[in-house]
Scaffold this motif. Structure first.
Motif, short mmCIF file in Angstrom:
data_model
loop_
_atom_site.label_atom_id
_atom_site.label_comp_id
_atom_site.label_asym_id
_atom_site.label_seq_id
_atom_site.Cartn_x
_atom_site.Cartn_y
_atom_site.Cartn_z
N ASN A 51 0.81 -1.21 0.00
CA ASN A 51 0.00 0.00 0.00
C ASN A 51 0.84 1.27 0.00
N ARG A 52 1.84 1.33 0.84
CA ARG A 52 2.66 2.55 0.96
C ARG A 52 3.43 2.81 -0.34
N PHE A 53 3.97 1.76 -0.94
CA PHE A 53 4.70 1.93 -2.19
C PHE A 53 3.81 2.50 -3.28
N CYS A 54 2.57 2.00 -3.37
CA CYS A 54 1.63 2.50 -4.37
C CYS A 54 1.31 3.97 -4.13
N LEU A 55 1.13 4.34 -2.88
CA LEU A 55 0.82 5.73 -2.54
C LEU A 55 1.98 6.64 -2.93
N ASP A 56 3.20 6.23 -2.61
CA ASP A 56 4.37 7.05 -2.92
C ASP A 56 4.59 7.17 -4.43
N ARG A 57 4.38 6.06 -5.16
CA ARG A 57 4.59 6.12 -6.61
C ARG A 57 3.55 7.03 -7.26
N ALA A 58 2.32 6.99 -6.79
CA ALA A 58 1.29 7.87 -7.34
C ALA A 58 1.61 9.33 -7.05
N ALA A 59 2.07 9.62 -5.83
CA ALA A 59 2.43 10.99 -5.49
C ALA A 59 3.59 11.47 -6.35
N GLN A 60 4.55 10.58 -6.62
CA GLN A 60 5.68 10.93 -7.48
C GLN A 60 5.21 11.28 -8.89
N LEU A 61 4.34 10.45 -9.46
CA LEU A 61 3.84 10.72 -10.81
C LEU A 61 3.05 12.01 -10.87
N MET A 62 2.25 12.27 -9.84
CA MET A 62 1.47 13.51 -9.83
C MET A 62 2.38 14.74 -9.78
#
Length: 799
Positions: free
Chosen positions: A370-381
């Motif tokens: 879950n945390r990895f997905c959240l961080d990757r999405a924030a990075q892309l945004m």
């Protein structure tokens, strides 16, 4: 599940063909349905360069363009307001068939020739944007195919996913399986998140009312984003897997869902009141408007995401209209959570609101990832929307993930699969799947399953993994050894064993087994004059034809008859062992269930015309089946039959009793009722209480006797009596004489003389036998004469 071949290769370095990958994954349980080209409809579109662009002399809103398409320069009249010199644009040349089916032809627009069309995104079905033509990147080469110039993904594999494999609802999940199948390394996306300071945990408070409904909720804050179209690589990749691009913020959440399997949701941070996120059930009867602008009525079984004042999303299903990202939104609250699958599934089904997010949540998501997905999405945004990511994460995890440890016995696994593999093979399988293996005890390993494999719940699931990776198609087909033990005798005394005995009887008697729905329509019961009392009405029926639980098996059997007649089968012999349902307020479920046996006969007595004489089934057929079941199969001898007046749908109707206890009824369906089911002949049915028959059978003790040693002596007698004389009365009168050497009395023939309407002839065969000697004719004649004399004195008959 659509899987992009190129996207998958970013995780695993697979160099083979797509068909090879699909075949191998199919053998692993991920069935390949098809291989498709998602951009097949635009394969003939080329890149054009607008060399000249001027106003049409006869139309103010039209432009006359000269477009270089590589091998020639085309004159094209265009009506888009944004067309201009120097642009790179998609061009459909003459003869091209557009995605909508339109074929491009030479044309004249206001007197000037046009040899093609400059396309918008909507005309190519890439988006709904039709404000003008699609202006392509400047570095594209004129004349090149659009699909090649944009490096569109041309190979997409469509897989059917079983419900237990929630881990395979993403490209990462399929990459894990490909790595397992071909022993390849797995590469995760690189995470290079840059935080800009601040403290997200201090800016937003996360509250979870019930940890069982939400084990984890985490959120990040991204500030000063600029909403616009996503870059071409992301838009095209989403289109390849069937997801229409919307905006850069929303597209990132969808991209992560298809890439890593974690559904995300983006809230407008400025619309979240009191800087609070609360996960709590809905209030009974409350109204909530979702993103599709539909107001929905909720129940306490629905889970909501609230801010400090109001609900802002239907958890795991769909966001709320009052917190969606709009064109003016600048600050994002990015949610990543884990919800209880059953709660999401019930809400999505009840509201008829399926979504890609609910499809994954109701099967389970990876809490550890879950945390990895959240961080990757924030990075892309931050990369594609220009936002800055606030440091830290607002998180509440009341139920942290606990590793699940299962025992594994390799010898037992090999016996179950019928294989002889080295323990090292099993260990390699588990290790490649992400499991932790402790084989210090060679007879009982401890295997810890990873968080993404929620389907690994017990030891036998590990056996399945060994088998499917080895190849279920490679396991030799060997008949198992069958050992006879006493378990069969124990099973036969259970309700299941008795039902199986009834079904075996039905098959042996030449009847076909029917399996009908437990649901019928209210009209079906009304049509047969069945009482409305006791009906169990279904709250959410599949259709009006299945809105009530059956209170009788006959409606289902009659529908079976109707279906057979519609298919041209006019010889119907069916039975069904099933439950009927009656409302009972005193029952725990408010419903009582009774197991019944239903039999239906229709059409000719014999399946073939020749050499059998033509005769339709009648009362003797249905009674014969009932007697055969009771006497020959269940060994219940003393069956009694009596006429019943005023039955709901049978006329005549005969009750069936054994040892004085009612066990069912049989008879002919009233013709006016049978007509609805297209019956043109008599329909005979029987309905027996299976539970009562089982009780009687268990109480009844079977007596065994030696086989007869001495030969029988038989005498036939024809009794002439009135038409109302019952054969059973004659048999009973003979048996009441208690003749010791009389072994059996059987009715063998009935004859009604021509023109005779008041009398009939009944022929009986009497079998005499002595257990200790051979009878002489003198002894038999004496007893037979006694039978004739007493019979004529007891009954109004003559010989």
């Amino acid at each position: 599940m659509l899987i992009s071949f190129d996207w998958l290769r970013e995780f695993v370095p697979f160099e083979g063909e797509a068909q090879e990958l699909g075949d191998r994954l199919t053998m692993l349980g991920l069935e390949l349905d098809s291989i498709e080209d998602p951009f097949e409809k635009v394969k003939d579109i080329v890149v054009g360069h607008v060399v000249e662009c001027g106003r049409h002399p006869e139309a103010e809103k039209l432009s006359v363009c000269k477009v270089d398409v590589g091998d020639e320069v085309l004159d094209i009249v265009c009506g888009a307001p944004n067309v201009g010199q120097g642009q790179k644009v998609p061009v459909a040349k003459v003869g091209t068939v557009m995605p909508g089916g339109l074929k491009i032809k030479k044309a004249k627009l206001r007197g000037l020739p046009s040899h093609g069309m400059i396309c918008s995104e909507r005309e190519l079905e890439f988006s709904d944007n039709h404000d003008g033509i699609w202006v392509l990147p400047e570095d594209l080469k004129p004349g090149e195919k659009l699909v090649d110039a944009l490096k569109l993904e041309r190979t997409v594999l469509d897989f059917d996913i079983t419900p237990n494999r929630a881990d395979c609802l993403s490209h990462l999940g399929f990459a894990r399986e490909a790595a397992l199948a071909f022993d390849l390394p797995l590469t995760m996306p690189k995470l290079a998140l840059t935080e800009s300071g601040g403290d997200a945990a201090g800016e937003i408070k996360v509250v979870i009312d019930d940890p069982a409904l939400c084990p984890l909720y985490s959120a990040r804050i991204i500030r000063d984003v600029q909403q616009k179209a996503s870059p071409e690589w992301m838009r095209m990749r989403l289109l390849a897997v069937g997801q229409r691009p919307i905006s850069n913020i929303v597209d990132v959440t969808n991209y992560i869902m298809f890439e890593l399997g974690q559904p995300l949701h983006a809230f407008d941070m400025d619309r979240i009141e009191k800087a609070t996120i609360r996960v709590a059930p809905a209030e009974d009867g409350m109204k909530f408007t979702t993103l599709d602008e539909v107001e929905r009525t909720l129940t306490p079984a629905d889970l909501l995401i609230w801010d400090g004042v109001k609900p802002v999303a239907l958890a795991g299903v769909m966001g709320g209209l009052n917190s969606e990202m709009t064109g003016d939104s600048r600050n994002v609250l990015l949610e990543s959570a884990v919800f209880r699958p059953g709660t999401i599934r019930k809400t999505a089904r009840r509201l008829a609101l399926p979504s890609d997010a609910s499809y994954r949540f109701e099967r389970g998501v990876d809490q550890v990832l879950n945390r990895f997905c959240l961080d990757r999405a924030a990075q892309l945004m931050s990369e594609i929307a220009g936002g800055s990511v606030v440091s830290g994460v607002a998180v509440n995890e009341p139920t942290p993930w606990q590793d699940r440890v299962h025992g594994y016995r390799h010898d037992r696994c090999m016996r179950l699969l019928g294989l002889d593999l080295e323990p090292g093979f099993a260990k390699k399988v588990f290790t490649l799947e992400g499991c932790q293996v402790d084989d210090s005890d060679p007879d009982n390993w401890k295997v810890s399953s990873p968080s993404h494999r929620l389907d690994l719940e017990r030891e036998v699931d590990l056996y399945e993994e060994v088998g499917r990776v080895y190849g279920l198609d490679r396991i030799p087909a060997v008949l198992p050894r069958v050992k006879k033990n006493m378990d069969g005798e124990v099973t036969s005394d259970t309700p299941y064993g008795f039902i199986r005995r009834i079904k075996l009887w039905g098959a042996g008697a030449g009847l076909s087994e029917a399996v009908n729905y437990s649901f019928v329509g209210t009209d079906d019961l009304d049509r047969l004059n069945m009482a409305p009392e006791g009906r169990v009405i279904i709250a959410n029926p599949l259709s009006e034809e299945q809105n009530v639980m059956r209170t009788d098996l006959t409606p289902g059997l009659l529908n079976t008859l109707k279906h057979n007649l519609a298919q041209g089968n006019n010889h119907v012999r069916v039975f069904e062992v099933a439950k009927r349902f009656v409302a009972d307020a005193e029952s725990e479920t408010e419903t009582r269930e009774h197991t019944r046996l239903g039999i239906l006969l229709y059409g000719s007595r014999h399946a073939q015309e020749w050499p059998w004489p033509h005769a339709d089934a009648d009362y003797l057929d249905i009674k014969g089946h009932v007697e055969h079941l009771l006497s020959d199969s269940l060994k219940l001898e003393e069956a009694e039959f009596a006429l019943v007046a005023d039955h709901a749908y049978l006329e005549p109707c005969v009750s069936v009793s054994v040892y004085g206890k009612p066990v069912g009824f049989m008879g002919m369906v009233r013709p006016e009722m049978a007509d609805y089911y297209h019956a043109r002949k008599d329909v005979w049915v029987a309905d027996l209480d299976v539970e009562m028959l089982r009780d009687l059978t268990r109480e009844h003790s079977i007596q065994f006797a030696n086989l007869p040693v001495f030969p029988p002596s038989r005498r036939d007698v024809t009794v002439i009596g009135s038409m109302t004389l019952q054969a059973g009365a004659v048999v009973a009168a003979i048996r009441d004489m208690n003749i010791k050497i009389l072994e059996s009395v059987e009715l063998v023939a009935e004859y009604i003389p021509e023109g005779q309407e008041e009398e009939r002839n009944l022929s009986f065969r009497l079998t005499y036998r002595h257990p200790a000697k051979t009878l002489k004719d003198k002894e038999v004649d004496k007893q037979h004469k006694r039978v004739l004399n007493e019979l004529s004195s007891k009954l109004p008959v003559r010989f």
